[in-house]
Design an enzyme around this catalytic site. Structure first.
Site, mmCIF file in Angstrom:
data_model
loop_
_atom_site.group_PDB
_atom_site.id
_atom_site.type_symbol
_atom_site.label_atom_id
_atom_site.label_comp_id
_atom_site.label_asym_id
_atom_site.label_seq_id
_atom_site.Cartn_x
_atom_site.Cartn_y
_atom_site.Cartn_z
ATOM 1 N N HIS A 124 74.279 31.450 48.805
ATOM 2 C CA HIS A 124 72.991 31.202 49.554
ATOM 3 C C HIS A 124 71.810 30.982 48.907
ATOM 4 O O HIS A 124 70.919 30.362 49.500
ATOM 5 C CB HIS A 124 72.849 32.493 50.659
ATOM 6 C CG HIS A 124 73.669 32.936 51.460
ATOM 7 N ND1 HIS A 124 74.183 32.197 52.449
ATOM 8 C CD2 HIS A 124 74.487 33.997 51.788
ATOM 9 C CE1 HIS A 124 75.134 32.530 53.354
ATOM 10 N NE2 HIS A 124 75.312 33.859 52.615
ATOM 11 N N ASP A 161 83.986 32.572 52.499
ATOM 12 C CA ASP A 161 83.287 33.543 52.889
ATOM 13 C C ASP A 161 82.841 33.544 54.475
ATOM 14 O O ASP A 161 82.902 32.549 55.147
ATOM 15 C CB ASP A 161 81.856 33.547 52.346
ATOM 16 C CG ASP A 161 81.100 34.677 52.209
ATOM 17 O OD1 ASP A 161 80.892 35.321 51.315
ATOM 18 O OD2 ASP A 161 80.253 34.817 53.124
ATOM 19 N N HIS A 163 80.190 33.855 55.924
ATOM 20 C CA HIS A 163 78.873 33.044 56.149
ATOM 21 C C HIS A 163 78.823 31.747 55.721
ATOM 22 O O HIS A 163 79.752 31.550 54.753
ATOM 23 C CB HIS A 163 77.807 34.021 55.499
ATOM 24 C CG HIS A 163 77.672 35.095 56.063
ATOM 25 N ND1 HIS A 163 78.078 36.388 55.376
ATOM 26 C CD2 HIS A 163 76.867 35.790 57.170
ATOM 27 C CE1 HIS A 163 77.723 37.523 55.962
ATOM 28 N NE2 HIS A 163 76.971 37.311 56.920
ATOM 29 N N ASP A 249 84.080 38.646 53.426
ATOM 30 C CA ASP A 249 83.461 39.866 54.623
ATOM 31 C C ASP A 249 83.975 39.245 55.744
ATOM 32 O O ASP A 249 83.518 39.753 57.010
ATOM 33 C CB ASP A 249 81.904 39.475 54.489
ATOM 34 C CG ASP A 249 81.541 38.144 54.177
ATOM 35 O OD1 ASP A 249 82.357 37.067 54.171
ATOM 36 O OD2 ASP A 249 80.416 37.887 53.810
#
Ligand SMILES: [Zn+2]
Ligand SMILES: [Zn+2]
Length: 315
Positions: A124, A161, A163, A249
Protein backbone atom coordinates in the site's frame (compact mmCIF):
# COMPACT_ATOMS: atom_id res chain seq x y z
CA UNK A 1 17.33 -29.64 -3.18
CA UNK A 2 18.48 -28.00 0.06
CA UNK A 3 20.10 -24.63 -0.33
CA UNK A 4 17.90 -23.41 -3.16
CA UNK A 5 15.55 -21.36 -0.99
CA UNK A 6 16.56 -18.40 1.17
CA UNK A 7 14.51 -17.36 4.19
CA UNK A 8 15.45 -13.71 4.67
CA UNK A 9 14.84 -12.64 8.23
CA UNK A 10 15.83 -9.55 10.21
CA UNK A 11 15.49 -9.51 14.01
CA UNK A 12 13.83 -6.09 13.75
CA UNK A 13 10.75 -7.88 12.38
CA UNK A 14 10.18 -9.03 15.96
CA UNK A 15 9.99 -5.50 17.32
CA UNK A 16 6.94 -3.35 17.17
CA UNK A 17 5.35 -3.88 13.74
CA UNK A 18 3.97 -1.38 11.29
CA UNK A 19 0.34 -1.98 12.22
CA UNK A 20 -1.29 -0.46 15.31
CA UNK A 21 -2.41 -3.89 16.58
CA UNK A 22 0.12 -5.32 19.09
CA UNK A 23 -1.52 -8.73 18.81
CA UNK A 24 -0.25 -9.18 15.26
CA UNK A 25 3.38 -8.23 15.82
CA UNK A 26 4.27 -11.79 16.84
CA UNK A 27 3.56 -13.24 13.43
CA UNK A 28 7.12 -12.91 12.14
CA UNK A 29 8.72 -14.64 15.11
CA UNK A 30 6.05 -17.36 15.00
CA UNK A 31 6.77 -17.90 11.31
CA UNK A 32 10.51 -18.15 11.89
CA UNK A 33 9.95 -20.61 14.73
CA UNK A 34 7.61 -22.77 12.68
CA UNK A 35 9.98 -22.81 9.70
CA UNK A 36 12.74 -24.03 12.04
CA UNK A 37 10.48 -26.52 13.80
CA UNK A 38 9.36 -28.08 10.52
CA UNK A 39 12.98 -28.29 9.40
CA UNK A 40 12.26 -26.75 6.02
CA UNK A 41 15.23 -27.00 3.65
CA UNK A 42 15.86 -23.25 3.63
CA UNK A 43 18.92 -21.17 4.41
CA UNK A 44 18.26 -18.40 6.92
CA UNK A 45 19.84 -15.15 5.72
CA UNK A 46 20.26 -12.00 7.84
CA UNK A 47 19.90 -8.93 5.57
CA UNK A 48 21.30 -5.42 5.90
CA UNK A 49 18.63 -2.75 6.40
CA UNK A 50 18.15 -0.56 3.33
CA UNK A 51 19.88 2.82 3.33
CA UNK A 52 18.42 6.13 2.21
CA UNK A 53 19.83 5.84 -1.32
CA UNK A 54 18.07 2.52 -1.79
CA UNK A 55 14.75 3.95 -0.60
CA UNK A 56 15.13 6.79 -3.11
CA UNK A 57 14.90 4.29 -5.95
CA UNK A 58 11.17 4.14 -5.30
CA UNK A 59 10.32 6.99 -2.91
CA UNK A 60 10.65 10.77 -2.95
CA UNK A 61 13.31 12.39 -0.76
CA UNK A 62 10.59 14.49 0.83
CA UNK A 63 8.68 11.40 1.95
CA UNK A 64 11.78 9.49 3.15
CA UNK A 65 12.80 12.52 5.23
CA UNK A 66 9.25 12.87 6.57
CA UNK A 67 9.29 9.25 7.81
CA UNK A 68 12.71 9.72 9.40
CA UNK A 69 11.56 12.87 11.18
CA UNK A 70 8.32 11.20 12.34
CA UNK A 71 10.37 8.28 13.62
CA UNK A 72 12.58 10.63 15.66
CA UNK A 73 9.56 12.52 17.02
CA UNK A 74 7.99 9.14 17.77
CA UNK A 75 4.27 9.75 17.91
CA UNK A 76 1.21 10.11 15.70
CA UNK A 77 0.58 8.50 12.34
CA UNK A 78 2.31 8.45 8.97
CA UNK A 79 -1.03 8.58 7.16
CA UNK A 80 -4.66 9.31 7.99
CA UNK A 81 -4.59 7.00 11.00
CA UNK A 82 -3.70 3.45 9.90
CA UNK A 83 0.09 3.42 10.00
CA UNK A 84 1.59 4.51 13.32
CA UNK A 85 4.70 6.60 13.79
CA UNK A 86 6.83 5.54 16.76
CA UNK A 87 10.47 5.77 17.79
CA UNK A 88 12.34 3.53 15.34
CA UNK A 89 9.60 3.07 12.74
CA UNK A 90 12.05 4.32 10.08
CA UNK A 91 14.63 1.67 10.98
CA UNK A 92 11.91 -1.00 11.17
CA UNK A 93 10.69 -0.09 7.68
CA UNK A 94 14.28 -0.06 6.37
CA UNK A 95 14.72 -3.64 7.62
CA UNK A 96 11.68 -4.73 5.58
CA UNK A 97 13.06 -3.11 2.43
CA UNK A 98 16.59 -4.40 3.06
CA UNK A 99 15.30 -7.96 3.29
CA UNK A 100 13.49 -7.67 -0.05
CA UNK A 101 16.55 -6.14 -1.71
CA UNK A 102 18.66 -8.95 -0.26
CA UNK A 103 16.25 -11.60 -1.59
CA UNK A 104 16.18 -9.96 -5.02
CA UNK A 105 19.99 -9.97 -5.24
CA UNK A 106 20.29 -13.57 -4.05
CA UNK A 107 17.79 -14.84 -6.63
CA UNK A 108 18.72 -12.61 -9.58
CA UNK A 109 22.40 -13.24 -8.86
CA UNK A 110 21.83 -17.00 -9.05
CA UNK A 111 22.74 -17.92 -5.49
CA UNK A 112 19.23 -19.16 -4.73
CA UNK A 113 16.21 -20.15 -6.84
CA UNK A 114 13.72 -18.73 -4.37
CA UNK A 115 13.73 -16.24 -1.50
CA UNK A 116 11.03 -15.36 1.03
CA UNK A 117 10.96 -12.15 3.05
CA UNK A 118 8.11 -12.43 5.55
CA UNK A 119 8.74 -8.81 6.60
CA UNK A 120 8.04 -7.48 3.11
CA UNK A 121 5.06 -7.21 0.78
CA UNK A 122 4.15 -3.68 1.93
CA UNK A 123 2.07 -3.00 -1.14
CA UNK A 124 0.00 0.00 0.00
CA UNK A 125 3.01 2.34 0.31
CA UNK A 126 3.30 4.86 -2.52
CA UNK A 127 6.18 7.02 -3.78
CA UNK A 128 5.31 9.81 -1.37
CA UNK A 129 2.93 8.36 1.19
CA UNK A 130 2.29 5.57 3.67
CA UNK A 131 -0.94 3.61 3.76
CA UNK A 132 -2.52 0.52 5.29
CA UNK A 133 0.38 -0.41 7.65
CA UNK A 134 2.90 0.03 4.80
CA UNK A 135 5.70 2.59 5.14
CA UNK A 136 8.01 1.84 2.19
CA UNK A 137 7.09 -0.30 -0.80
CA UNK A 138 9.77 -2.99 -0.65
CA UNK A 139 8.31 -4.74 -3.73
CA UNK A 140 8.85 -1.71 -5.94
CA UNK A 141 12.32 -1.13 -4.49
CA UNK A 142 13.13 -4.78 -5.34
CA UNK A 143 11.84 -4.20 -8.89
CA UNK A 144 14.20 -1.20 -9.25
CA UNK A 145 17.14 -3.34 -8.06
CA UNK A 146 16.24 -6.07 -10.58
CA UNK A 147 16.00 -3.51 -13.39
CA UNK A 148 19.12 -1.50 -12.61
CA UNK A 149 21.54 -4.04 -11.18
CA UNK A 150 20.48 -7.10 -13.17
CA UNK A 151 19.01 -5.53 -16.32
CA UNK A 152 15.80 -7.52 -16.00
CA UNK A 153 12.87 -6.03 -17.90
CA UNK A 154 10.18 -8.74 -17.88
CA UNK A 155 9.18 -8.81 -14.25
CA UNK A 156 5.83 -10.36 -13.25
CA UNK A 157 4.26 -9.36 -9.93
CA UNK A 158 1.41 -11.41 -8.49
CA UNK A 159 -0.35 -10.11 -5.39
CA UNK A 160 -2.69 -12.50 -3.53
CA UNK A 161 -3.32 -10.29 -0.49
CA UNK A 162 -7.01 -9.83 0.34
CA UNK A 163 -6.58 -6.11 -0.32
CA UNK A 164 -5.71 -4.52 -3.66
CA UNK A 165 -2.05 -3.54 -4.15
CA UNK A 166 -2.81 0.13 -4.74
CA UNK A 167 0.73 1.36 -4.05
CA UNK A 168 2.47 -1.18 -6.26
CA UNK A 169 -0.04 -0.60 -9.06
CA UNK A 170 0.22 3.19 -8.89
CA UNK A 171 4.03 3.24 -8.87
CA UNK A 172 4.32 0.84 -11.83
CA UNK A 173 1.12 1.70 -13.70
CA UNK A 174 2.81 3.17 -16.79
CA UNK A 175 5.43 0.45 -17.14
CA UNK A 176 5.22 -2.80 -19.12
CA UNK A 177 5.63 -4.95 -16.02
CA UNK A 178 2.92 -7.55 -15.50
CA UNK A 179 0.92 -6.79 -12.36
CA UNK A 180 -1.76 -9.26 -11.31
CA UNK A 181 -3.87 -8.85 -8.19
CA UNK A 182 -6.68 -10.99 -6.77
CA UNK A 183 -8.45 -9.19 -3.94
CA UNK A 184 -11.74 -8.43 -2.31
CA UNK A 185 -13.40 -5.48 -4.01
CA UNK A 186 -16.62 -3.64 -3.29
CA UNK A 187 -18.15 -0.48 -1.88
CA UNK A 188 -16.38 0.77 1.24
CA UNK A 189 -13.68 -1.90 1.23
CA UNK A 190 -10.06 -0.70 1.59
CA UNK A 191 -8.32 0.66 -0.42
CA UNK A 192 -11.09 1.05 -3.02
CA UNK A 193 -8.93 0.58 -6.13
CA UNK A 194 -8.43 -2.60 -8.14
CA UNK A 195 -11.41 -2.76 -10.49
CA UNK A 196 -11.08 -4.84 -13.66
CA UNK A 197 -11.16 -1.60 -15.66
CA UNK A 198 -7.78 -0.51 -14.27
CA UNK A 199 -5.54 -2.03 -16.95
CA UNK A 200 -2.52 0.31 -17.04
CA UNK A 201 -1.63 3.46 -18.96
CA UNK A 202 0.88 4.48 -21.62
CA UNK A 203 3.59 1.82 -21.99
CA UNK A 204 1.86 -0.03 -19.16
CA UNK A 205 -1.51 -0.33 -20.94
CA UNK A 206 -2.66 -3.94 -20.80
CA UNK A 207 -0.06 -4.97 -18.22
CA UNK A 208 -2.31 -4.61 -15.19
CA UNK A 209 -4.70 -7.50 -14.50
CA UNK A 210 -7.06 -6.91 -11.60
CA UNK A 211 -9.27 -9.79 -10.52
CA UNK A 212 -11.76 -8.27 -8.06
CA UNK A 213 -13.64 -10.76 -5.89
CA UNK A 214 -16.74 -10.37 -3.72
CA UNK A 215 -16.92 -10.61 0.06
CA UNK A 216 -17.14 -14.23 1.27
CA UNK A 217 -15.27 -15.58 -1.77
CA UNK A 218 -14.52 -19.21 -0.92
CA UNK A 219 -11.70 -21.51 -1.97
CA UNK A 220 -13.58 -23.02 -4.92
CA UNK A 221 -14.40 -19.62 -6.43
CA UNK A 222 -10.88 -18.35 -5.74
CA UNK A 223 -9.25 -21.37 -7.35
CA UNK A 224 -11.46 -20.99 -10.41
CA UNK A 225 -10.56 -17.29 -10.71
CA UNK A 226 -6.86 -18.02 -10.22
CA UNK A 227 -6.52 -20.95 -12.61
CA UNK A 228 -8.78 -19.31 -15.18
CA UNK A 229 -6.70 -16.15 -15.54
CA UNK A 230 -3.34 -16.18 -13.83
CA UNK A 231 -1.21 -18.98 -15.36
CA UNK A 232 -2.23 -17.94 -18.89
CA UNK A 233 -1.35 -14.30 -18.24
CA UNK A 234 2.04 -15.18 -16.76
CA UNK A 235 2.87 -17.64 -19.57
CA UNK A 236 1.88 -15.05 -22.17
CA UNK A 237 4.18 -12.49 -20.58
CA UNK A 238 7.26 -14.78 -20.51
CA UNK A 239 8.76 -13.27 -17.33
CA UNK A 240 12.43 -13.40 -16.38
CA UNK A 241 11.45 -13.51 -12.71
CA UNK A 242 8.21 -13.80 -10.74
CA UNK A 243 7.48 -11.79 -7.58
CA UNK A 244 4.62 -12.91 -5.37
CA UNK A 245 3.15 -10.89 -2.50
CA UNK A 246 1.78 -13.52 -0.12
CA UNK A 247 -0.70 -11.65 2.05
CA UNK A 248 -2.85 -14.31 3.69
CA UNK A 249 -5.59 -12.10 5.09
CA UNK A 250 -8.05 -13.74 2.71
CA UNK A 251 -8.02 -16.80 4.94
CA UNK A 252 -11.34 -17.74 6.49
CA UNK A 253 -11.62 -16.06 9.88
CA UNK A 254 -9.24 -13.19 9.26
CA UNK A 255 -10.75 -10.14 11.00
CA UNK A 256 -9.97 -7.58 8.29
CA UNK A 257 -10.91 -9.06 4.92
CA UNK A 258 -13.95 -11.35 5.08
CA UNK A 259 -12.99 -13.84 2.41
CA UNK A 260 -13.10 -17.52 3.15
CA UNK A 261 -9.95 -19.19 1.77
CA UNK A 262 -8.26 -22.28 3.21
CA UNK A 263 -4.60 -22.96 3.91
CA UNK A 264 -4.76 -25.56 1.13
CA UNK A 265 -5.78 -22.87 -1.34
CA UNK A 266 -2.60 -20.96 -0.51
CA UNK A 267 -0.62 -24.18 -1.00
CA UNK A 268 -2.28 -24.74 -4.36
CA UNK A 269 -1.57 -21.20 -5.55
CA UNK A 270 2.03 -21.43 -4.36
CA UNK A 271 2.49 -24.76 -6.15
CA UNK A 272 1.12 -23.33 -9.39
CA UNK A 273 3.35 -20.23 -9.22
CA UNK A 274 6.35 -22.34 -8.25
CA UNK A 275 5.73 -24.56 -11.29
CA UNK A 276 5.47 -21.49 -13.54
CA UNK A 277 8.73 -20.09 -12.17
CA UNK A 278 10.59 -23.28 -13.07
CA UNK A 279 8.80 -23.61 -16.41
CA UNK A 280 9.37 -20.02 -17.52
CA UNK A 281 12.25 -18.37 -15.71
CA UNK A 282 14.77 -20.84 -14.37
CA UNK A 283 12.94 -21.04 -11.04
CA UNK A 284 13.50 -17.38 -10.16
CA UNK A 285 10.79 -16.65 -7.60
CA UNK A 286 10.74 -13.93 -4.94
CA UNK A 287 8.17 -14.23 -2.17
CA UNK A 288 7.07 -11.43 0.15
CA UNK A 289 4.83 -11.42 3.19
CA UNK A 290 1.85 -9.07 3.46
CA UNK A 291 -1.43 -8.96 5.33
CA UNK A 292 -2.74 -11.47 7.83
CA UNK A 293 -4.01 -10.59 11.29
CA UNK A 294 -4.13 -13.82 13.30
CA UNK A 295 -0.47 -14.54 14.06
CA UNK A 296 -0.70 -18.32 14.44
CA UNK A 297 -2.67 -18.65 11.20
CA UNK A 298 -0.31 -16.33 9.33
CA UNK A 299 2.66 -18.41 10.47
CA UNK A 300 0.88 -21.61 9.38
CA UNK A 301 -0.04 -20.25 5.93
CA UNK A 302 3.36 -18.66 5.23
CA UNK A 303 5.13 -21.82 6.31
CA UNK A 304 2.81 -23.84 4.06
CA UNK A 305 3.65 -21.56 1.12
CA UNK A 306 7.37 -21.81 1.83
CA UNK A 307 7.17 -25.59 2.23
CA UNK A 308 5.42 -25.79 -1.14
CA UNK A 309 8.11 -23.88 -3.00
CA UNK A 310 10.79 -26.02 -1.33
CA UNK A 311 9.30 -29.15 -2.92
CA UNK A 312 11.00 -30.55 -5.98
CA UNK A 313 9.24 -29.19 -9.00
CA UNK A 314 6.55 -31.52 -10.26
CA UNK A 315 6.12 -31.50 -14.04
ZN1 LIG B 1 -4.27 -7.09 3.14
ZN1 LIG C 1 11.76 -24.69 -6.83
Amino acid sequence: MPGRTAFVYHPAFEDRGLSPFPSVWRRYRLTRDLVRERNLPVVEIAPEPAGRETLLRAHTARYVDFVRAASRAGFGFLDEGDTPAYPGVYERACASVGASVCGARLVAGGEFDHAFNPGGGLHHAKADSAGGFCVFNDIVVAVRILQREFRLSRIAILDIDGHHCDGTQEMLYREPLLKISLHRFGPGFFPGTGSAEETGEGDGEGYCLNIPLPEDTDSAAYRAAFHGRVPGAIRGYRPEIILMQCGVDGEKGDPLVGMSLSENTYREVAAAVHGLAHELCGGRLLLFGGGGYRPERVAACWTAILETVCEPRTP
